[in-house]
Design a protein around this motif. Structure first.
Motif, PDB file in Angstrom:
ATOM      1  N   PRO A   5       0.831  -1.201   0.000  1.00 16.02           N
ATOM      2  CA  PRO A   5       0.000   0.000   0.000  1.00 16.02           C
ATOM      3  C   PRO A   5       0.864   1.248   0.000  1.00 16.02           C
ATOM      4  N   ASP A  71      -6.728  -4.268   8.153  1.00 17.71           N
ATOM      5  CA  ASP A  71      -7.650  -4.579   7.065  1.00 17.71           C
ATOM      6  C   ASP A  71      -7.179  -4.036   5.717  1.00 17.71           C
ATOM      7  N   GLU A  72      -6.739  -2.780   5.693  1.00 19.48           N
ATOM      8  CA  GLU A  72      -6.297  -2.205   4.428  1.00 19.48           C
ATOM      9  C   GLU A  72      -5.039  -2.905   3.910  1.00 19.48           C
TER      10      GLU A  72
END
Length: 207
Positions: A5, A71-72
């Motif tokens: 991410p 979660d991300e």
């Protein structure tokens, strides 16, 4: 697809540090005096924030014990799995990696969470809710990987079934005194989903 991410902004990193401080303070207090005796005010004082800050970051009190801001990251890692990989194997890989990392970096918090899953119905109920929320988030990535719509029934059922099974395995681990290693137990759970359940032959020894 990105393998990791984007790097959090300075503001996001400050928020993560605040959330981590609140969780750490709450776990320390809960270990010392029990979760039900631990108040928002006590947690705030120990984390050196205001009670309103604790409530703003964790509107549901039990989330202080249960949410870990993963979660991300799970979503990004699921999207980064090999394109031809079976969805069940992809979910297995990202969840087991996350659990392994958590056990390595914060084992005391994981064990405390397991203890309260057994002892406190509200914590177990919220664990069920947060697992379902994670499943709904990950179902979007499962849909992308399988070429289906995000609201496809099969996608929702599949993702909910996998996350629900892993939740039940975690509760089983907690209820049985954490005698087994959690990661192999979760791996075995996925194998059960893949193979299904067969009838036991009379006289056959339980594995």
């Amino acid at each position: 697809m990105a393998a990791t991410p984007p790097r959090p902004t300075l503001r996001e990193r400050k928020k993560l540090r605040t959330r981590a401080a609140i969780r750490k303070a709450a776990c320390r207090l809960a270990a010392e005096q029990g979760w039900e005796a631990t108040t928002i005010e006590q947690i705030a004082a120990a984390a050196e924030v205001s009670p309103s800050t604790v409530v703003r970051y964790f509107p549901v009190r039990e989330d202080i014990l249960l949410t870990d801001d993963q979660d991300e990251l799970l979503l990004a890692r699921l999207r980064a799995r090999p394109a031809g990989e079976e969805p069940l194997d992809s979910l297995r890989a990202v969840v087991l990696d996350a659990v392994s990392a958590a056990l390595a970096h914060e084992p005391e918090e994981i064990l405390l969470r397991a203890r309260f899953l057994v002892e406190i119905p509200a914590v177990r109920a919220r664990f069920t809710e947060t697992t379902a929320q994670t499943g709904r988030l990950l179902s979007g990535a499962v849909a992308e990987r399988t070429g289906r719509a995000p609201d496809d029934l099969e996608v929702r059922v599949f993702t909910a079934a996998v996350l629900g099974a892993l939740r039940e395995a975690t509760v089983h681990w907690a209820e049985h005194g954490r005698r087994e290693d959690l990661v192999p137990l979760l791996d075995r759970t996925v194998d059960t989903l893949k193979a299904g359940l067969t009838l036991r032959r009379p006289g056959r020894a339980r594995p």
